[in-house]
Structures are given as structure tokens and as C-alpha cells.
Design an enzyme around this catalytic site. Structure first.
Site, PDB file in Angstrom:
ATOM      1  N   ALA A  14     -21.266 -19.407 -14.241  1.00  0.00           N
ATOM      2  CA  ALA A  14     -19.896 -20.404 -15.028  1.00  0.00           C
ATOM      3  C   ALA A  14     -19.771 -21.653 -13.684  1.00  0.00           C
ATOM      4  O   ALA A  14     -20.106 -22.575 -14.406  1.00  0.00           O
ATOM      5  CB  ALA A  14     -19.069 -20.199 -14.810  1.00  0.00           C
ATOM      6  N   VAL A  15     -19.575 -20.970 -12.520  1.00  0.00           N
ATOM      7  CA  VAL A  15     -19.741 -22.778 -11.781  1.00  0.00           C
ATOM      8  C   VAL A  15     -20.851 -23.293 -11.541  1.00  0.00           C
ATOM      9  O   VAL A  15     -21.588 -24.214 -10.764  1.00  0.00           O
ATOM     10  CB  VAL A  15     -18.776 -22.259 -10.201  1.00  0.00           C
ATOM     11  CG1 VAL A  15     -18.980 -23.673  -9.793  1.00  0.00           C
ATOM     12  CG2 VAL A  15     -17.885 -21.928 -10.738  1.00  0.00           C
ATOM     13  N   LYS A  40     -31.812 -10.417 -11.105  1.00  0.00           N
ATOM     14  CA  LYS A  40     -31.752  -9.993 -12.602  1.00  0.00           C
ATOM     15  C   LYS A  40     -32.037 -11.655 -13.135  1.00  0.00           C
ATOM     16  O   LYS A  40     -32.797 -11.554 -14.813  1.00  0.00           O
ATOM     17  CB  LYS A  40     -30.713  -9.541 -13.044  1.00  0.00           C
ATOM     18  CG  LYS A  40     -30.983  -8.352 -12.457  1.00  0.00           C
ATOM     19  CD  LYS A  40     -29.059  -6.912 -12.401  1.00  0.00           C
ATOM     20  CE  LYS A  40     -28.963  -5.736 -12.148  1.00  0.00           C
ATOM     21  NZ  LYS A  40     -27.963  -5.432 -12.342  1.00  0.00           N
ATOM     22  N   CYS A 133      -9.571 -22.829  -6.125  1.00  0.00           N
ATOM     23  CA  CYS A 133      -9.542 -23.781  -7.442  1.00  0.00           C
ATOM     24  C   CYS A 133      -8.278 -24.429  -7.205  1.00  0.00           C
ATOM     25  O   CYS A 133      -7.889 -25.541  -7.402  1.00  0.00           O
ATOM     26  CB  CYS A 133      -9.915 -23.331  -8.672  1.00  0.00           C
ATOM     27  SG  CYS A 133      -8.856 -22.055  -9.372  1.00  0.00           S
ATOM     28  N   GLY A 164     -10.512 -18.848 -15.121  1.00  0.00           N
ATOM     29  CA  GLY A 164     -10.794 -18.575 -13.798  1.00  0.00           C
ATOM     30  C   GLY A 164     -11.291 -16.754 -13.136  1.00  0.00           C
ATOM     31  O   GLY A 164     -11.936 -16.860 -12.013  1.00  0.00           O
ATOM     32  N   LYS A 219      -3.962 -17.845  -0.409  1.00  0.00           N
ATOM     33  CA  LYS A 219      -4.538 -19.143  -0.448  1.00  0.00           C
ATOM     34  C   LYS A 219      -4.636 -19.577  -0.212  1.00  0.00           C
ATOM     35  O   LYS A 219      -4.670 -21.003   0.462  1.00  0.00           O
ATOM     36  CB  LYS A 219      -5.803 -18.549  -1.337  1.00  0.00           C
ATOM     37  CG  LYS A 219      -6.735 -17.855  -1.281  1.00  0.00           C
ATOM     38  CD  LYS A 219      -8.191 -17.649  -2.498  1.00  0.00           C
ATOM     39  CE  LYS A 219      -8.902 -16.065  -2.191  1.00  0.00           C
ATOM     40  NZ  LYS A 219     -10.040 -16.011  -3.531  1.00  0.00           N
ATOM     41  N   ARG A 240      -1.703 -15.567 -14.360  1.00  0.00           N
ATOM     42  CA  ARG A 240      -2.818 -15.400 -14.684  1.00  0.00           C
ATOM     43  C   ARG A 240      -2.181 -15.574 -16.636  1.00  0.00           C
ATOM     44  O   ARG A 240      -1.292 -15.514 -17.535  1.00  0.00           O
ATOM     45  CB  ARG A 240      -3.377 -14.178 -15.229  1.00  0.00           C
ATOM     46  CG  ARG A 240      -4.771 -14.531 -16.110  1.00  0.00           C
ATOM     47  CD  ARG A 240      -6.027 -15.627 -15.557  1.00  0.00           C
ATOM     48  NE  ARG A 240      -6.185 -14.795 -13.686  1.00  0.00           N
ATOM     49  CZ  ARG A 240      -6.976 -15.838 -13.514  1.00  0.00           C
ATOM     50  NH1 ARG A 240      -7.325 -17.030 -13.530  1.00  0.00           N
ATOM     51  NH2 ARG A 240      -7.838 -15.165 -11.883  1.00  0.00           N
ATOM     52  N   HIS A 247      -6.212 -25.047 -15.256  1.00  0.00           N
ATOM     53  CA  HIS A 247      -4.976 -24.665 -14.413  1.00  0.00           C
ATOM     54  C   HIS A 247      -4.528 -25.208 -14.658  1.00  0.00           C
ATOM     55  O   HIS A 247      -4.110 -26.646 -14.674  1.00  0.00           O
ATOM     56  CB  HIS A 247      -5.527 -23.560 -13.040  1.00  0.00           C
ATOM     57  CG  HIS A 247      -5.963 -23.073 -12.460  1.00  0.00           C
ATOM     58  ND1 HIS A 247      -6.643 -22.250 -13.518  1.00  0.00           N
ATOM     59  CD2 HIS A 247      -7.070 -22.839 -11.894  1.00  0.00           C
ATOM     60  CE1 HIS A 247      -7.555 -20.992 -12.980  1.00  0.00           C
ATOM     61  NE2 HIS A 247      -7.928 -21.352 -11.805  1.00  0.00           N
ATOM     62  N   GLN A 320     -10.310 -26.086 -13.632  1.00  0.00           N
ATOM     63  CA  GLN A 320     -10.934 -25.570 -12.225  1.00  0.00           C
ATOM     64  C   GLN A 320     -12.080 -25.221 -12.261  1.00  0.00           C
ATOM     65  O   GLN A 320     -12.523 -25.164 -10.987  1.00  0.00           O
ATOM     66  CB  GLN A 320      -9.504 -24.321 -12.269  1.00  0.00           C
ATOM     67  CG  GLN A 320     -10.253 -23.472 -13.086  1.00  0.00           C
ATOM     68  CD  GLN A 320     -10.737 -23.335 -14.404  1.00  0.00           C
ATOM     69  OE1 GLN A 320      -9.749 -24.218 -14.865  1.00  0.00           O
ATOM     70  NE2 GLN A 320     -11.548 -21.955 -14.896  1.00  0.00           N
TER      71      GLN A 320
END
Length: 342
Positions: A14-15, A40, A133, A164, A219, A240, A247, A320
Site C-alpha cells: 500500500a505504501v 512472489k 503515521c 493503517g 511510539k 481503530r 487518521h 496516513q
């Protein structure tokens, strides 16, 4: 302008996919794009600036063989731990989106709007860490206010989108909503999250620590202190929510000095890559549907505490995957280039 050979480790995630889009949008000076992923994913094709590139298998020699000068890592902490040193040894500057190197004393943790000078420390190990993020969007807001009134404490509650947690988080929300409309949501078996996420909120992101905070919450505490360079008090509760992307954060900030609200709002309006949307009379305030697919952090609901003149409350929202990951990483690379070419 010089152009660079740029590697993206985790190019099919995704990122990684977002990094490709952001690099193209900002017309990043790419000479050759080197998409890297596991065996893969090797052979998958992706488009960049009208050209087609094949994803290559990530190996220890991939950086040297492709003359990589800038390497973005977004494939997980274990991958960064093993392969980032090989990229650095090959002469590339590593911009790592995982948590693996963030709290290492000799690795700079950078949000360019807050601590661009720390980028110069990249030569210590050839690595620059990209923060978490939820931390990135918060410090973008805290920095201009800290400069004005000197922050002493921050309390934040996050409302974090399912993306996320990666593609699995997004798929789980979609599948559960489909189950809801099929009248079988009670049969769902959560896999990505600890509990059903559809029509629910879960006050639990990452693992719980011995102090009863989660790893995600710690974090935010530790990274904010490192980025802003001060040991202010910080407490976080990370939640969440069933939102696909972007976010949101409710932040309470204590200052050494009393807050002038007009000056605080003006500082946020002038802050780089921060957009103020704050008109309650017209029901205008930041929301995930506004911030998604954008590169800015949005701030609103800015108000002084009703009891203390040195306390400010506000609400901020950011995409995010972009602001909290890909966009910040690209901005680090842009600042690095300017400093290296100066």
C-alpha cells in the site's frame, strides 16, 4: 538538475504503491526507478511517468547492481533490518518507513516541517527514519505552537483508519460491511483486528506493553520527544475506527505560557503543509473525507480550555498513507537532495 536512481522496497504494498504516485506527482528527479519486492511479486509491472517497470526480487546485491542512490523502504521492520544496511553500504541514502531504526540514537527521525536539520545526520549510518503515521501529523501541528508558547504536556486520542493495518484491514472492513447488509455480521471472524471493526471502535492498536499502553501509543510518546527535541509529558490513547483512510486526532496541549488564540490560529495557518478549516458556525472542520488523497494536515476545532488559559484543544486529520508515510518520505528525500546539492 541531477536525476537519481531510486529504489522502492515493498513496491507492491500500500505504501509502496503510494510512493510511486507521489514521486510522479511531485516530478521527483528519477533517472531510473527500481521497484523491489519478494520473489512472489517479482515480475509484476507498474507504471511510472509513462514507462513500464518490472518489479525485481529484493536481494542483498540489488542496490549495488542497480546503482541505487535513494532507497525507500516500506516492506516491514524485519526486511529493513536485514536489507537497509546493504543499501547504505552500496552508497544509497535509506529512507525507512518502518519502526526498526526510529529510536536508534544515531539515526535521524525526521518530519521536514519540524526538524529538517536532523537530515544531516544521515551519514552516521546512511539511514533516515520516517516516523509513525499518527506521530507525523501531530508534530506538524505541535511544532509551530511549541515555538510560540512552549509545550509542557500533550494528551492525544487518535481515531485511526483501517488502512493503517494495510490491505488486510481495508478488506476486513469491506467484508464485514457486506456481511452486515447480508444480515450475517454476527458470523464474522476477525483476522486483522482483535474484534469486529464494522460498526465498532477498538481501543487497541498494536500490542500492549508492561505499562498498559500499547506499542502504537508509546511510539507517539517517544517519537514526538525525539523529533521535537524535548522531554515533554505525552500521553496517547490510540483507537481503530471503521474509516477506510485518513487518521484523526483530538489533541489537548498544555503550555508554559498562556495561549493567545488568535496567534495560535495564525501560526497554524502559516505552518508549512498545514491547512486550517475552522468555522463551526458553518459546520466546517476537518474530516477524513476531506484529507484523503491529499498531502496536507488539516486542523480545526481550535479552542482554549474553559478552565485554564495555558491549555489549547484542537482536532487534526491527515491521510496516513500519504502524509503519514509516502509523502513525508518523499519530502525527506527532496530536502536531502537540496542539502546535498547546496
Amino acid at each position: 538538475m541531477k536525476k537519481y536512481n531510486v529504489a522502492i522496497v515493498g513496491a507492491t504494498g500500500a505504501v509502496g504503491e503510494e510512493l510511486v504516485r507521489v514521486l510522479e506527482e511531485v516530478d521527483f528527479p528519477v533517472n531510473n526507478l527500481v521497484p523491489l519486492a519478494s520473489s512472489k511479486s517479482a515480475g509484476i509491472e507498474l507504471e511510472f511517468k509513462g514507462k513500464t517497470y518490472k518489479v525485481l526480487e529484493l536481494t542483498e546485491k540489488a542496490f549495488e547492481e542497480n546503482d541505487v542512490e535513494i532507497a525507500f523502504f516500506s516492506a516491514g521492520g524485519d526486511i529493513s533490518a536485514h536489507y537497509a544496511p546493504f543499501a547504505a553500504e552500496a552508497g544509497a541514502v535509506v529512507i525507512d518507513n518502518t519502526s526498526h531504526f526510529r529510536m536508534d540514537a544515531d539515526v535521524p527521525l525526521v518530519v521536514p516541517e519540524c526538524n529538517p536539520d536532523d537530515i544531516d545526520q544521515w551519514q552516521n549510518r546512511g539511514i533516515i527514519a520516517n516516523p509513525n503515521c499518527s506521530t507525523i501529523q501531530m508534530v506538524q501541528v505541535l511544532k509551530p505552537l511549541d515555538d510560540l508558547f512552549n509545550i509542557t504536556r500533550v494528551d492525544v486520542a487518535t481515531y485511526q483508519a483501517v488502512s493503517g493495518a494495510g490491505k488486510g484491514g481495508m478488506e476486513e472492513l469491506v467484508n464485514q460491511m457486506q456481511d452486515f447488509f447480508a444480515f450475517k455480521l454476527d458470523q464474522c471472524e476477525p483476522k486483522t483486528f482483535a474484534h469486529q471493526i464494522a460498526l465498532n471502535v477498538i481501543p487497541h492498536i498494536d500490542v500492549f506493553m508492561d505499562n498498559a499502553y500499547t506499542k502504537e501509543e508509546m511510539k507517539m510518546v517517544n517519537e514526538t520527544q525525539k523529533i521535537l527535541g524535548k522531554k515533554m509529558e505525552i500521553s496517547a490513547t490510540c483507537v481503530r475506527v471503521p474509516v477506510m483512510r485518513s487518521h484523526s486526532e483530538a489533541i489537548t496541549i498544555h503550555f508554559e505560557k498562556d495561549v493567545n488564540l488568535d496567534k495560535a490560529i495564525e501560526a497554524l495557518k502559516n505552518a508549512e503543509n498545514v491547512v486550517v478549516i475552522d468555522n463551526p458556525a458553518k459546520k466546517e472542520y476537518p474530516m477524513p473525507i476531506i484529507s484523503t488523497d491529499t498531502n496536507e494536515t488539516y486542523v480545526g476545532r481550535i479552542r482554549k480550555d474553559i478552565n485554564r488559559d495555558n491549555v489549547l484543544h484542537l482536532w487534526c486529520v491527515a491521510d496516513q498513507i500519504r502524509v503519514g508515510a509516502a509523502t513525508n518520505a518523499v519530502r525527506i528525500a527532496q530536502k536531502w537532495i537540496k542539502r546535498e546539492e547546496a
